[in-house]
Structure formats: C-alpha cells, structure tokens
Design a protein around this motif. Structure first.
Motif, PDB file in Angstrom:
ATOM      1  N   LYS A 133     102.857  12.791  11.306  1.00  0.00           N
ATOM      2  CA  LYS A 133     103.548  11.605  10.776  1.00  0.00           C
ATOM      3  C   LYS A 133     102.585  10.733   9.976  1.00  0.00           C
ATOM      4  O   LYS A 133     102.862  10.360   8.839  1.00  0.00           O
ATOM      5  CB  LYS A 133     104.174  10.779  11.920  1.00  0.00           C
ATOM      6  CG  LYS A 133     105.160  11.562  12.776  1.00  0.00           C
ATOM      7  CD  LYS A 133     105.752  10.715  13.904  1.00  0.00           C
ATOM      8  CE  LYS A 133     104.755  10.244  14.938  1.00  0.00           C
ATOM      9  NZ  LYS A 133     104.175  11.306  15.771  1.00  0.00           N
ATOM     10  N   GLY A 134     101.453  10.412  10.580  1.00  0.00           N
ATOM     11  CA  GLY A 134     100.476   9.556   9.906  1.00  0.00           C
ATOM     12  C   GLY A 134      99.923  10.207   8.647  1.00  0.00           C
ATOM     13  O   GLY A 134      99.728   9.543   7.625  1.00  0.00           O
ATOM     14  N   THR A 135      99.705  11.510   8.716  1.00  0.00           N
ATOM     15  CA  THR A 135      99.159  12.245   7.565  1.00  0.00           C
ATOM     16  C   THR A 135     100.135  12.189   6.397  1.00  0.00           C
ATOM     17  O   THR A 135      99.752  11.887   5.263  1.00  0.00           O
ATOM     18  CB  THR A 135      98.895  13.713   7.974  1.00  0.00           C
ATOM     19  OG1 THR A 135      97.959  13.718   9.054  1.00  0.00           O
ATOM     20  CG2 THR A 135      98.348  14.527   6.811  1.00  0.00           C
TER      21      THR A 135
ATOM     22  N   PHE B  59     108.751   3.828   8.676  1.00  0.00           N
ATOM     23  CA  PHE B  59     108.450   3.745  10.109  1.00  0.00           C
ATOM     24  C   PHE B  59     107.759   5.025  10.552  1.00  0.00           C
ATOM     25  O   PHE B  59     108.265   6.124  10.315  1.00  0.00           O
ATOM     26  CB  PHE B  59     109.729   3.571  10.928  1.00  0.00           C
ATOM     27  CG  PHE B  59     110.347   2.202  10.827  1.00  0.00           C
ATOM     28  CD1 PHE B  59     109.597   1.064  11.046  1.00  0.00           C
ATOM     29  CD2 PHE B  59     111.692   2.067  10.546  1.00  0.00           C
ATOM     30  CE1 PHE B  59     110.180  -0.204  10.967  1.00  0.00           C
ATOM     31  CE2 PHE B  59     112.287   0.810  10.469  1.00  0.00           C
ATOM     32  CZ  PHE B  59     111.526  -0.325  10.676  1.00  0.00           C
ATOM     33  N   ASP B  60     106.618   4.859  11.199  1.00  0.00           N
ATOM     34  CA  ASP B  60     105.825   5.997  11.692  1.00  0.00           C
ATOM     35  C   ASP B  60     105.633   5.800  13.192  1.00  0.00           C
ATOM     36  O   ASP B  60     104.949   4.875  13.606  1.00  0.00           O
ATOM     37  CB  ASP B  60     104.487   6.007  10.917  1.00  0.00           C
ATOM     38  CG  ASP B  60     103.392   6.810  11.600  1.00  0.00           C
ATOM     39  OD1 ASP B  60     103.666   7.520  12.588  1.00  0.00           O
ATOM     40  OD2 ASP B  60     102.235   6.708  11.135  1.00  0.00           O
ATOM     41  N   GLY B  61     106.279   6.669  13.976  1.00  0.00           N
ATOM     42  CA  GLY B  61     106.145   6.550  15.437  1.00  0.00           C
ATOM     43  C   GLY B  61     107.047   5.485  16.027  1.00  0.00           C
ATOM     44  O   GLY B  61     106.838   5.043  17.158  1.00  0.00           O
TER      45      GLY B  61
ATOM     46  N   GLY C  46      90.944  18.291  17.153  1.00  0.00           N
ATOM     47  CA  GLY C  46      90.109  18.221  15.949  1.00  0.00           C
ATOM     48  C   GLY C  46      90.372  16.989  15.097  1.00  0.00           C
ATOM     49  O   GLY C  46      89.822  16.853  14.000  1.00  0.00           O
ATOM     50  N   ARG C  47      91.233  16.087  15.569  1.00  0.00           N
ATOM     51  CA  ARG C  47      91.573  14.921  14.743  1.00  0.00           C
ATOM     52  C   ARG C  47      90.414  13.922  14.681  1.00  0.00           C
ATOM     53  O   ARG C  47      89.742  13.653  15.667  1.00  0.00           O
ATOM     54  CB  ARG C  47      92.807  14.212  15.315  1.00  0.00           C
ATOM     55  CG  ARG C  47      93.043  12.868  14.628  1.00  0.00           C
ATOM     56  CD  ARG C  47      94.432  12.369  14.764  1.00  0.00           C
ATOM     57  NE  ARG C  47      94.843  12.155  16.142  1.00  0.00           N
ATOM     58  CZ  ARG C  47      96.083  11.810  16.475  1.00  0.00           C
ATOM     59  NH1 ARG C  47      97.008  11.668  15.550  1.00  0.00           N
ATOM     60  NH2 ARG C  47      96.385  11.649  17.747  1.00  0.00           N
ATOM     61  N   ARG C  48      90.195  13.366  13.510  1.00  0.00           N
ATOM     62  CA  ARG C  48      89.251  12.264  13.322  1.00  0.00           C
ATOM     63  C   ARG C  48      89.968  11.202  12.506  1.00  0.00           C
ATOM     64  O   ARG C  48      90.707  11.542  11.572  1.00  0.00           O
ATOM     65  CB  ARG C  48      88.003  12.724  12.546  1.00  0.00           C
ATOM     66  CG  ARG C  48      87.211  13.836  13.226  1.00  0.00           C
ATOM     67  CD  ARG C  48      86.507  13.365  14.510  1.00  0.00           C
ATOM     68  NE  ARG C  48      85.723  14.434  15.125  1.00  0.00           N
ATOM     69  CZ  ARG C  48      86.219  15.344  15.960  1.00  0.00           C
ATOM     70  NH1 ARG C  48      87.499  15.330  16.300  1.00  0.00           N
ATOM     71  NH2 ARG C  48      85.435  16.274  16.473  1.00  0.00           N
TER      72      ARG C  48
ATOM     73  N   GLN D 196      87.039   9.511  17.100  1.00  0.00           N
ATOM     74  CA  GLN D 196      88.102  10.231  17.813  1.00  0.00           C
ATOM     75  C   GLN D 196      88.919   9.215  18.584  1.00  0.00           C
ATOM     76  O   GLN D 196      88.358   8.269  19.155  1.00  0.00           O
ATOM     77  CB  GLN D 196      87.473  11.212  18.807  1.00  0.00           C
ATOM     78  CG  GLN D 196      87.414  12.621  18.273  1.00  0.00           C
ATOM     79  CD  GLN D 196      87.015  13.618  19.341  1.00  0.00           C
ATOM     80  OE1 GLN D 196      85.894  13.586  19.819  1.00  0.00           O
ATOM     81  NE2 GLN D 196      87.934  14.494  19.704  1.00  0.00           N
ATOM     82  N   ARG D 197      90.225   9.388  18.626  1.00  0.00           N
ATOM     83  CA  ARG D 197      91.065   8.451  19.379  1.00  0.00           C
ATOM     84  C   ARG D 197      90.902   8.673  20.874  1.00  0.00           C
ATOM     85  O   ARG D 197      90.779   9.799  21.330  1.00  0.00           O
ATOM     86  CB  ARG D 197      92.533   8.641  18.973  1.00  0.00           C
ATOM     87  CG  ARG D 197      92.950   7.687  17.880  1.00  0.00           C
ATOM     88  CD  ARG D 197      94.296   8.001  17.299  1.00  0.00           C
ATOM     89  NE  ARG D 197      95.390   8.139  18.267  1.00  0.00           N
ATOM     90  CZ  ARG D 197      96.657   8.312  17.911  1.00  0.00           C
ATOM     91  NH1 ARG D 197      96.983   8.340  16.629  1.00  0.00           N
ATOM     92  NH2 ARG D 197      97.593   8.436  18.815  1.00  0.00           N
ATOM     93  N   ASP D 198      90.934   7.551  21.641  1.00  0.00           N
ATOM     94  CA  ASP D 198      90.767   7.639  23.095  1.00  0.00           C
ATOM     95  C   ASP D 198      91.881   8.453  23.752  1.00  0.00           C
ATOM     96  O   ASP D 198      91.688   9.025  24.818  1.00  0.00           O
ATOM     97  CB  ASP D 198      90.762   6.235  23.728  1.00  0.00           C
ATOM     98  CG  ASP D 198      89.482   5.481  23.419  1.00  0.00           C
ATOM     99  OD1 ASP D 198      88.478   6.143  23.071  1.00  0.00           O
ATOM    100  OD2 ASP D 198      89.474   4.245  23.527  1.00  0.00           O
TER     101      ASP D 198
END
Ligand code: AP5
Ligand code: ZN
Length: 207
Positions: free
Chosen positions: A13-15, A83-85, A122-124, A155-157
């Motif tokens: 979604k964010g991408t 709207f995202d999420g 692998g997300r940053r 990296q997200r928590d």
C-alpha cells in the motif's frame, strides 16, 4: 480523485501510494505513518499507540476516526486524498460513510500470506517521508540510504516475524471483511457508491 488502498500488511500500500499521490497530486493519508509520527514525537497518543502497534494489534477506532476527520479538514484534502491502511474495521468504514466522506475507488492489493513475511523482513523505511524500500525487491540506490535525502533508512519495530504473523491474523479477523463491505456497496448501484478493483500485488512494483 478519492481512493482507498486496501490490503494486508506488506501488500505494498505504502509503496504504491508514493506513485499514486504524485500522479494525482493528492495527499496520502496513512494512519500508520501518522501513528509512527506520534510515537516519534512522544505524545500521549504516541505512547499509548506504540504498545498496541508493537504487539501487532489495532489502535482504537475512536482515536483513529478522530485523527482522520481532523486530517480531512486540512486544505490539501480539498481535491482528493489517498487512504493507506484506513479504514481497517467496519466501524471505521461506517464512520466515513456517515460523515459523507466521498470515495471514487477502492483498490484492493492482493498478496498471499506466504509472500508477506519475506517482504517485511527486508523492508527498510525513511521515517521522515514514509518512503519504503526492500533490500532485495526494491533496493535504494545507495545501501541503507534514502534516494531523495540520503538520510539513514531504518527497520520498523513491528516488522519482527512474530509481530508480522499477529498483524496478518488481525488483518484476516478484522479488516478482510471490508473486501465484502466495499464490493457490496460498489455493486449496489447507490448514488455515491465507489468502484471496486482487485489488483494482483505480486508482480513488479511498476506493474
Ligand atoms: P500500517 O503502517 O498501516 O501497516 P500495515 O497495514 O500493516 O501495512 P504496512 O505498512 O506494513 O504494509 P504496506 O502495505 O504499506 O506495504 P509496503 O508498501 O511498506 O499500520 C501499522 C500499525 O498501526 C498497525 O499494525 C496498527 O497497530 C496501527 N494502525 C494503522 N492504521 C490503523 C487503523 N486504521 N486502525 C487501527 N490501527 C491502525 O511494502 C512492504 C515491503 O514489500 C516493502 O519492503 C516494499 O519495498 C516491498 N514491496 C512492495 N511492493 C512489492 C512488490 N510488488 N514486489 C516485491 N516487494 C514489494
Ligand atoms: Zn504502509
């Protein structure tokens, strides 16, 4: 253009929002990004939200609905929004309907659960802008650095494997019902009903 991006955690979604908001010149309203900003700022909301987010749960509907309604009053939302999420529960979707918040399209990004875990590990992200990368699938030009600002990626928590599994479960339990909710509304032919499109989220980002 007024859009909802619906999809599991890690569906992209964010991408996709990064491209869509540029194309249509509309703001991205990501409740996740708004909550992460509150966490970073150390506000009361942020402190409460952090516990819930790290556990993979959902922040209460009242808080989220209030945040979004306030955001929609800002002038940059006059020509549309993405709207995202959000909405993520039936009460959130109902609240928007009752407030008369118009939606042209609901875009569901469909990705199987098996692909999600690898995407998340692998997300940053670049926290200030929300720009999102993947070490393998969508790498930044310089390792560990944001393409635009050159700042450090993090990296997200909530991207730990256990939390991701919990978030996926919460998606199936509480958010996936919105697929039916918006499909039915789209097919109702009622005035103001959005159009619904399901999009395979497994191809290349550009596709
Ligand atoms: P939020 O930030 O909304 O997280 P989410 O919905 O779980 O979604 P993600 O941001 O994890 O995934 P995404 O779909 O944006 O994927 P991305 O583009 O990053 O919410 C976080 C938390 O806040 C929630 O758990 C909850 O606690 C709270 N919250 C937020 N909104 C709320 C609400 N409305 N109500 C209640 N609580 C709320 O992509 C993922 C990775 O995959 C990236 O590394 C990317 O580079 C890669 N990727 C993207 N596309 C592709 C592709 N096509 N092929 C290969 N890799 C790809
Ligand atoms: Zn996101």
């Amino acid at each position: 253009m007024r859009l909802i991006l619906l999809g599991a955690p890690g569906a992209g979604k964010g991408t996709q929002a990064t491209y869509i908001k540029e194309k249509y010149g509309i703001p991205q309203i990501s409740t996740g990004d708004m909550l992460r900003a509150a966490v970073k700022a150390g506000t009361e909301l942020g402190l409460a939200a952090k516990k819930v987010m790290d556990a993979g749960g959902l922040v209460s509907d009242d808080i989220i609905i209030g945040l979004v309604k306030d955001r929609l009053k800002e002038p940059d939302c006059a020509n549309g929004y993405l709207f995202d999420g959000f909405p993520r529960t039936i009460p959130q979707a109902d609240a928007m309907k009752e407030a008369g918040v118009a939606i042209d399209y609901v875009l569901e990004i469909d990705v199987p659960d098996e692909a999600i875990i690898e995407r998340m590990s692998g997300r940053r992200v670049h926290p200030a802008s929300g720009r999102t990368y993947h070490v393998k699938f969508n790498p930044p030009k310089v390792e560990g650095k944001d393409d635009v600002t050159g700042e450090e990626l993090i990296q997200r928590d909530d991207d730990k494997e256990d939390t991701v599994k919990k978030r996926l479960q919460v998606y199936h339990d509480q958010t996936e019902v919105l697929v039916d909710y918006y499909n039915k509304w789209a097919q109702s032919g009622q005035p103001g009903a959005p159009k619904y499109r399901k999009i395979a989220g497994v191809g290349p980002v550009e596709a």
